[in-house]
Design a protein around this motif. Structure first.
Motif, mmCIF file in Angstrom:
data_model
loop_
_atom_site.group_PDB
_atom_site.id
_atom_site.type_symbol
_atom_site.label_atom_id
_atom_site.label_comp_id
_atom_site.label_asym_id
_atom_site.label_seq_id
_atom_site.Cartn_x
_atom_site.Cartn_y
_atom_site.Cartn_z
ATOM 1 N N ASP A 9 85.568 27.434 79.148
ATOM 2 C CA ASP A 9 85.795 26.863 77.826
ATOM 3 C C ASP A 9 84.524 26.129 77.395
ATOM 4 O O ASP A 9 84.207 25.065 77.913
ATOM 5 C CB ASP A 9 86.976 25.893 77.866
ATOM 6 N N PRO A 10 83.793 26.675 76.448
ATOM 7 C CA PRO A 10 82.538 26.039 76.054
ATOM 8 C C PRO A 10 82.732 24.688 75.374
ATOM 9 O O PRO A 10 81.822 23.869 75.336
ATOM 10 C CB PRO A 10 81.887 27.045 75.108
ATOM 11 N N THR A 11 83.928 24.390 74.845
ATOM 12 C CA THR A 11 84.138 23.096 74.186
ATOM 13 C C THR A 11 84.236 21.969 75.206
ATOM 14 O O THR A 11 84.043 20.810 74.856
ATOM 15 C CB THR A 11 85.417 23.120 73.328
ATOM 16 N N LYS A 12 84.541 22.292 76.471
ATOM 17 C CA LYS A 12 84.631 21.266 77.505
ATOM 18 C C LYS A 12 83.305 21.062 78.236
ATOM 19 O O LYS A 12 83.186 20.194 79.078
ATOM 20 C CB LYS A 12 85.710 21.639 78.520
#
Length: 90
Positions: A9-12
């Motif tokens: 998950d690139p947002t994390k």
């Protein structure tokens, strides 16, 4: 067929800071940790000092009329039983 790679998950993800900023971040984190440790020690010391200064006082819950020749007495447990010894040995 090869297994699929684990999902990411690139947002994390957090961007890695450049070297000077990573060093500053590490130093600031150490300073904050040291300050929190000092605060915890002071708080524990303050609680200990407060507990040492606390005086306990008990009020009587019953009045016993007894003869004047009692030489000793002892309370048995917390149930309120009292044993008195008279000077005559009774």
């Amino acid at each position: 067929m090869r297994p699929l790679p684990p999902l990411w998950d690139p947002t994390k993800a957090a961007d890695r800071l450049p070297q000077p900023f990573r060093m500053i971040d590490k130093i600031v984190a150490e300073i904050i940790d040291a300050a929190l440790k000092i605060q915890d020690e002071k708080e524990a010391r303050r609680k200990q000092e407060l507990a040492e200064r606390m005086t306990m006082s008990f009020t009587p819950h019953a009045v016993i009329k007894a003869p004047s020749d009692i030489s000793c007495f002892v309370a048995l447990g917390q149930g309120g039983a009292l044993v008195a010894g008279l000077s005559g040995g009774a």
